[in-house]
Every structure is written in structure tokens, then in C-alpha cells.
Design a protein around this motif. Structure first.
Motif, PDB file in Angstrom:
ATOM      1  N   VAL A  17      23.923  26.907 -39.837  1.00 23.08           N
ATOM      2  CA  VAL A  17      22.767  27.423 -39.096  1.00 23.08           C
ATOM      3  C   VAL A  17      21.488  27.354 -39.932  1.00 23.08           C
ATOM      4  O   VAL A  17      20.399  27.591 -39.403  1.00 23.08           O
ATOM      5  CB  VAL A  17      22.998  28.876 -38.625  1.00 23.08           C
ATOM      6  N   ILE A  18      21.601  27.067 -41.219  1.00 24.39           N
ATOM      7  CA  ILE A  18      20.425  27.003 -42.087  1.00 24.39           C
ATOM      8  C   ILE A  18      19.905  25.573 -42.114  1.00 24.39           C
ATOM      9  O   ILE A  18      20.618  24.663 -42.524  1.00 24.39           O
ATOM     10  CB  ILE A  18      20.759  27.470 -43.513  1.00 24.39           C
ATOM     11  N   PRO A  19      18.675  25.351 -41.674  1.00 24.78           N
ATOM     12  CA  PRO A  19      18.110  24.001 -41.799  1.00 24.78           C
ATOM     13  C   PRO A  19      18.097  23.563 -43.254  1.00 24.78           C
ATOM     14  O   PRO A  19      17.765  24.347 -44.148  1.00 24.78           O
ATOM     15  CB  PRO A  19      16.680  24.161 -41.246  1.00 24.78           C
ATOM     16  N   VAL A  58      10.422  25.857 -26.013  1.00 23.32           N
ATOM     17  CA  VAL A  58      10.779  24.431 -25.964  1.00 23.32           C
ATOM     18  C   VAL A  58      12.279  24.245 -26.166  1.00 23.32           C
ATOM     19  O   VAL A  58      12.877  23.332 -25.572  1.00 23.32           O
ATOM     20  CB  VAL A  58       9.978  23.612 -27.004  1.00 23.32           C
ATOM     21  N   ALA A  59      12.918  25.097 -26.983  1.00 24.94           N
ATOM     22  CA  ALA A  59      14.361  24.978 -27.186  1.00 24.94           C
ATOM     23  C   ALA A  59      15.121  25.340 -25.914  1.00 24.94           C
ATOM     24  O   ALA A  59      16.109  24.685 -25.556  1.00 24.94           O
ATOM     25  CB  ALA A  59      14.810  25.863 -28.344  1.00 24.94           C
ATOM     26  N   THR A  60      14.658  26.370 -25.213  1.00 30.12           N
ATOM     27  CA  THR A  60      15.303  26.762 -23.960  1.00 30.12           C
ATOM     28  C   THR A  60      15.120  25.691 -22.897  1.00 30.12           C
ATOM     29  O   THR A  60      16.065  25.340 -22.163  1.00 30.12           O
ATOM     30  CB  THR A  60      14.724  28.098 -23.460  1.00 30.12           C
ATOM     31  N   LEU A 107      20.242  25.474 -30.507  1.00 31.56           N
ATOM     32  CA  LEU A 107      20.291  25.653 -31.957  1.00 31.56           C
ATOM     33  C   LEU A 107      19.696  24.464 -32.691  1.00 31.56           C
ATOM     34  O   LEU A 107      18.850  24.623 -33.585  1.00 31.56           O
ATOM     35  CB  LEU A 107      21.748  25.871 -32.395  1.00 31.56           C
ATOM     36  N   THR A 108      20.101  23.258 -32.332  1.00 28.42           N
ATOM     37  CA  THR A 108      19.627  22.074 -33.042  1.00 28.42           C
ATOM     38  C   THR A 108      18.155  21.786 -32.741  1.00 28.42           C
ATOM     39  O   THR A 108      17.439  21.277 -33.596  1.00 28.42           O
ATOM     40  CB  THR A 108      20.489  20.855 -32.690  1.00 28.42           C
ATOM     41  N   THR A 109      17.715  22.121 -31.527  1.00 34.92           N
ATOM     42  CA  THR A 109      16.302  21.935 -31.200  1.00 34.92           C
ATOM     43  C   THR A 109      15.426  22.868 -32.024  1.00 34.92           C
ATOM     44  O   THR A 109      14.341  22.480 -32.485  1.00 34.92           O
ATOM     45  CB  THR A 109      16.060  22.189 -29.700  1.00 34.92           C
ATOM     46  N   MET A 110      15.869  24.087 -32.207  1.00 33.24           N
ATOM     47  CA  MET A 110      15.100  25.053 -33.006  1.00 33.24           C
ATOM     48  C   MET A 110      14.867  24.531 -34.421  1.00 33.24           C
ATOM     49  O   MET A 110      13.838  24.826 -35.044  1.00 33.24           O
ATOM     50  CB  MET A 110      15.844  26.387 -33.076  1.00 33.24           C
ATOM     51  N   LYS A 111      15.809  23.736 -34.946  1.00 35.40           N
ATOM     52  CA  LYS A 111      15.725  23.277 -36.333  1.00 35.40           C
ATOM     53  C   LYS A 111      15.078  21.910 -36.488  1.00 35.40           C
ATOM     54  O   LYS A 111      14.783  21.504 -37.618  1.00 35.40           O
ATOM     55  CB  LYS A 111      17.126  23.227 -36.946  1.00 35.40           C
ATOM     56  N   SER A 116      19.003  31.216 -35.097  1.00 37.17           N
ATOM     57  CA  SER A 116      20.078  30.224 -35.224  1.00 37.17           C
ATOM     58  C   SER A 116      21.434  30.905 -35.336  1.00 37.17           C
ATOM     59  O   SER A 116      22.431  30.433 -34.774  1.00 37.17           O
ATOM     60  CB  SER A 116      19.824  29.330 -36.440  1.00 37.17           C
ATOM     61  N   GLY A 117      21.474  32.017 -36.072  1.00 36.96           N
ATOM     62  CA  GLY A 117      22.728  32.750 -36.197  1.00 36.96           C
ATOM     63  C   GLY A 117      23.223  33.282 -34.863  1.00 36.96           C
ATOM     64  O   GLY A 117      24.417  33.240 -34.560  1.00 36.96           O
ATOM     65  N   ILE A 118      22.298  33.784 -34.033  1.00 30.28           N
ATOM     66  CA  ILE A 118      22.672  34.272 -32.704  1.00 30.28           C
ATOM     67  C   ILE A 118      23.208  33.122 -31.861  1.00 30.28           C
ATOM     68  O   ILE A 118      24.212  33.273 -31.135  1.00 30.28           O
ATOM     69  CB  ILE A 118      21.462  34.931 -32.020  1.00 30.28           C
ATOM     70  N   SER A 119      22.557  31.968 -31.946  1.00 33.40           N
ATOM     71  CA  SER A 119      23.026  30.793 -31.201  1.00 33.40           C
ATOM     72  C   SER A 119      24.428  30.403 -31.636  1.00 33.40           C
ATOM     73  O   SER A 119      25.276  30.055 -30.801  1.00 33.40           O
ATOM     74  CB  SER A 119      22.072  29.615 -31.414  1.00 33.40           C
TER      75      SER A 119
END
Length: 541
Positions: A118-120, A348-350, A478-482, A525-528
Motif C-alpha cells: 500500500v506504500i507508493p 478521480v480515483a472513485t 488503490l492503484t489510481t490513488m498512487k 491506501s490501507g483502507i482500500s
């Protein structure tokens, strides 16, 4: 076990009532929808090929054969080989320890060694440079005892270290899943034939888990090849970093040809993985409850998961928390954190997750329920974006947007489209697996009771695949957020997300300003990840 075997058999043979014997029996509406999604997914790649053809053969050969270009290829190859090898050397033992042994606190380590995912990697790179770079925190701790210099973290060594720590979970997770589902009665049989533990592992276990290890290694190598942030922070010239620099310096021809080279290397890795993976096996035998006793090594065995978890998780979190006290209140407005950045990222991630799921449904359903060239081809086309690095997709869409799609260039529509192209396979893969798990006779029964095909899908199939749908959406989110490079290249003017603010703070040298957005990004990211694990029924032992 018989139930599991029957499910696998139905999946492989695709004998349900919706299965097609030829292309002419494919439903027209579904096929058109799936074909449109597949065509949209390959637009960046097609545009890249067209742009590259404008360079000219002579110029192209000159650019490709330059010593600097060859060095970039060598750098990228060395980075991928070293990092992927370390990922295997970490991921396989960790998976074996947490599944097949009586490791102390195995439930804790199972979750802990998964969390680095979860850590970029660029956030990890920030932290490691701050801790182990010149005049970093570690050197300051050693200076009182006379140690004024520590090994250089920049370059290949630092890049390999950081990327290994944040990509080994791909190998760990796939190998762990394989170990949990493998037929361990074969292991028991080998032991009864006087094979030692190592001989049994080498001759029985490795052949069964090899496809899973190869799949995890493929994901790791593709991530390494596509990563932009970590090599840039570590000052190591690879394809992604040089492509971004060339694009910023208006070196369109060089950036395009390097992008095509990067795509070629990616395709080579995909081919190599298919050769290494070999024939996948489906085990239909029983499973024993035999767990390897570590004996006196039970306590020392914790060193590996504890050390990896501490290095990958504890160090970055401590560094980020320490940065909170160094954030300056006098920085320019552009570097001051604003809470709307969280809203921008989540929005944007949603949106991307929603579009990816909607677009993935026809492709996944057609592939799961119908045999033939078109269903398979449409599914494979959607995977092009995942194999192509984000910086290449961003670059291709910049050229496409400026030439043919000016009304949506530098708008959220093009940015979300880039995200969907990049991460659509995550949705398609999750949905396809869910569709395959649904007995085709159930929607067929609904149709015999008067429901239309759409009605049967809505009221019968969709509720049954809802967990896979939600899990796929969470993974895309998750991947979009990063995602960093595509965001930097395509975001609208003035639109700042968590990742772009983190990057701006790093480039300006104000690490303290990156602390809050980085910690927020880790929390989201952790919640995702928790949602993904919950939907997949993740069993930690």
C-alpha cells in the motif's frame, strides 16, 4: 474437495449454456460493447506507433543506437533483473514461513509483510533518502561516534533496495495463495519415500508453485520497469525517468522512441514469463494439515519477516512523522497542504474505479461465458494498458490530446481515461473470476421464468458477482490513488492531488510539506487494502 474440483472443471471447459461454439453465436450488443472497450484501451499504444513512424528510419536508428540510449537499456535491464531476483528471494521464503511452518505470531507477520504494497515506492524513496542520504538522520546519529560518511544510497543500489521492499509482496501474495491451495498429500508421499525436507521442496513443492512465483515475479518486474518516481529520486537513469525528462525538454522524437523501446522490453518480459511459468497444474487431491516444525529455529525465523516489515513499514512511517515537525508555515501557497487535495484524489480515483468496473463488465462477461477468438482477443487487448508504463500512456495521450482531442486535453476526462486504460485489467480480472464462479444454469433458470437476458443478469448474476466487483473497484481505486507519472503529465492546470503535492514538495526540497499528504495517502491506501482483503475472504492461516 469434490466441489472445488467440479468448479475448476466447469471453468476450464466452459460447458455452460451461454458457451458459444462459434463466433456467429456471440450476442451482438455484448460483443460490440466489449469491442468498444478493447479498442479504447489500445488507443495510446496505436497512437504511439503512429507517432514513432513519423520519426523516420534513419533518425530512429541514430537515436536508438546512441551510447546513452544503450546505457539506459542496460540500466533498466539490470534494475529489473536484480529487483525481481530479490523479490523472489524474499517473497517465497516469507510465503512458506507463514503458510507451511509453525512460525511464531504467523497471523501478525502474514498481514505485516503484505502491507508494503500500500506504500507508493516513491514515498518509500523519499523516506530512505531522508534517513540514509547525505546528512540524513542515520548519519547524524552516527556522527557523535566519529562516523562522518555512510555508503551512498543514490544510484542502482538505492533504487534496487527501495523497489525490492515495495514490490516483493506481489511474489509473496501469489506464492502464498498457491501454497495454501496446493495438494500437500504429494509432499507427504515424498516424505514417506525418505526424501528430506529440502529434496521434497525442490522436487515437489517448487514445480507446483512455479506458476504462482512466475506470476508474482512478472508483476514485480512490470512495476519496476514502469516506475518513475523511485529512479528519479535515486538519480538512476532508466527509461521512465529519461522519457519524462525528454518530454519536458521538448525532445518528442527521443521520448517517443524510448517509449517504444520500453514497450518492446515489456513485451519481452511477458514472453519470458510465459516460458518460465510452464504448464499450470490443477490439483484435485487432498490436503493434509501437516505443518513443518521449526524447532529451535522458531524464534530466529522471525528475523526475516520482522526485519523486512521494519525496513519497509516502520522506517517510512517514522520518517514521515518526524517530518511533521519540520513543515514550514512560511512556504509559498503552492506548497502549503490543502485538504481539498484529498477530495481531488478520492474523486478521480472513485470515478476511475466506477468507469473501470462498468467498462470491464462486458469484456469479462463475454470472455467468461463465450469461447472463441473475439472474446479472448478483447480480454487480451485490455491488458495492453497494464503492461505499458504510466509515463508512456501519459505521453501518448498528451500527443493524442493536443492533435485530435483538444476539447478534453488537460481535463479530468482525459486523466480518468488514462487511469482506466492503465488499470482496467484489474477490474476485468476480478470480474472474470467472479463470472466464472457463477453457475450458468442460474441466469438460464431466470430466463425460463420470464426474465430477459438483461433482467437475469441484473437480478441473478450481478448480486452473485458483487464481492468481486467491489474488490476489483477497490483495487483500481488503490492503484489510481498512487499513480504518479500519468497524473503529472495529464492533470488539468491547477488540479493538485496528494501524489502531485508530494512530488512538488520533494522537487522543491521541502520534505516536511510532504508529510501530511503522504500519511493521508497511506491511510486511504490501507483502507482500500482492507476492503480488498475482506472481499477476497483473506484467510491469514
Amino acid at each position: 474437495m469434490a466441489t472445488e474440483y467440479q468448479t475448476d472443471t466447469d471453468t476450464d471447459t466452459n460447458t455452460g449454456p451461454d458457451a458459444a461454439d462459434d463466433e456467429s453465436s456471440l450476442p451482438l450488443g455484448l460483443t460490440v460493447a466489449a469491442g468498444a472497450v478493447a479498442a479504447a484501451a489500445v488507443i495510446p499504444f496505436i497512437w504511439l506507433l503512429r507517432t514513432g513512424s513519423d520519426v523516420g528510419i534513419k533518425n530512429a536508428i541514430g537515436l536508438i543506437t546512441r551510447p546513452t540510449t544503450i546505457q539506459i537499456l542496460i540500466n533498466s535491464a539490470v534494475l529489473v533483473i536484480l529487483t525481481t531476483s530479490i523479490c523472489v528471494l524474499l517473497g517465497v521464503p516469507l510465503a512458506y514461513l507463514t503458510v507451511r511452518t509453525d512460525l511464531l505470531f504467523s497471523r501478525v507477520w502474514t498481514v505485516a509483510v503484505s502491507l508494503p504494497l500500500v506504500i507508493p515506492s516513491y514515498v518509500g524513496a523519499f523516506a530512505f533518502v531522508s534517513a540514509f542520504g547525505p546528512r540524513g538522520g542515520f548519519q547524524r546519529l552516527l556522527s557523535p561516534i566519529g562516523i562522518e560518511q555512510i555508503p551512498e544510497i543514490y544510484g542502482l543500489a538505492g533504487t534496487v533496495l527501495v523497489l525490492s521492499l515495495y514490490t516483493y509482496p506481489y511474489v509473496y501474495i501469489t506464492t502464498r495463495a498457491s501454497l495454501k491451495s496446493m495438494d500437500t498429500t504429494l509432499v507427504d508421499a515424498a516424505r514417506t519415500l525418505d526424501h528430506g525436507r529440502w529434496a521434497t521442496f525442490r522436487r515437489v513443492t517448487i514445480p507446483q508453485i512455479r506458476p504462482a512465483v512466475a506470476a508474482g515475479a512478472l508483476l514485480s518486474s512490470l512495476y519496476v520497469l514502469s516506475d518513475f518516481g523511485t529512479p528519479s529520486i535515486m538519480r538512476y537513469d532508466v527509461f521512465t525517468r529519461v522519457i519524462y525528462v525528454e518530454f519536458g525538454a521538448f525532445g518528442r522524437d527521443t521520448a517517443t522512441l524510448l517509449s517504444l523501446q520500453l514497450v518492446a522490453v515489456t513485451l519481452f518480459i511477458l514472453w519470458l514469463e510465459s516460458r518460465i511459468r510452464g504448464e499450470e497444474r490443477t490439483s484435485a487431491g487432498g490436503r493434509s494439515r501437516d505443518i513443518v516444525s521449526l524447532g529451535r529455529w522458531r524464534l530466529p525465523a522471525m528475523i526475516l519477516p520482522a526485519g523486512v516489515s521494519a525496513l519497509a513499514l516502520v522506517v517510512p512511517v517514522i520518517i514521515l512523522i518526524s517530518w511533521l515537525g519540520t513543515a514550514s508555515a512560511t512556504v509559498s501557497e503552492s506548497l502549503a497542504f490543502q485538504w481539498r487535495y484529498i477530495g481531488n484524489s478520492v474523486t478521480v480515483a472513485t470515478a476511475t474505479a466506477g468507469v473501470a468496473v462498468i467498462g470491464g463488465i462486458p469484456v469479462a462477461y463475454l470472455s467468461a461465458r463465450h469461447d472463441g477468438f473475439l472474446p479472448s482477443a478483447f480480454e487480451r487487448f485490455t491488458y495492453v494498458g497494464y503492461a505499458v508504463p504510466g509515463v508512456v500512456i501519459g505521453l501518448a495521450l498528451v500527443y493524442f490530446g493536443t492533435s485530435y482531442a483538444a476539447p478534453i486535453y488537460q481535463t479530468l476526462y482525459l486523466l480518468i481515461f488514462a487511469y482506466v486504460v492503465r488499470f482496467l485489467p484489474q477490474s476485468v480480472g476480478s470480474l472474470r473470476a467472479s463470472f466464472l464462479a457463477v453457475d450458468p444454469s442460474l441466469p438460464e433458470a431466470a430466463r425460463t421464468l420470464g426474465q430477459s437476458s438483461v433482467g437475469a443478469f441484473r437480478y441473478v448474476t450481478l448480486p452473485l458477482v458483487a464481492p468481486g466487483l467491489l474488490g476489483g473497484a477497490a483495487l483500481v481505486f488503490l492503484t489510481t490513488m498512487k499513480e504518479l507519472p500519468a497524473t503529472l503529465l495529464l492533470r488539468p492546470a491547477g488540479f493538485t492531488t496528494l501524489v502531485t503535492h508530494i512530488w512538488a514538495a520533494y522537487k522543491s526540497g521541502y520534505f516536511g510539506q510532504a508529510a501530511v499528504p503522504a500519511l493521508v495517502l497511506l491511510a486511504v491506501s490501507g483502507i482500500s487494502m482492507l476492503v480488498i482483503l475482506a472481499q477476497e475472504g483473506y484467510d491469514v492461516k
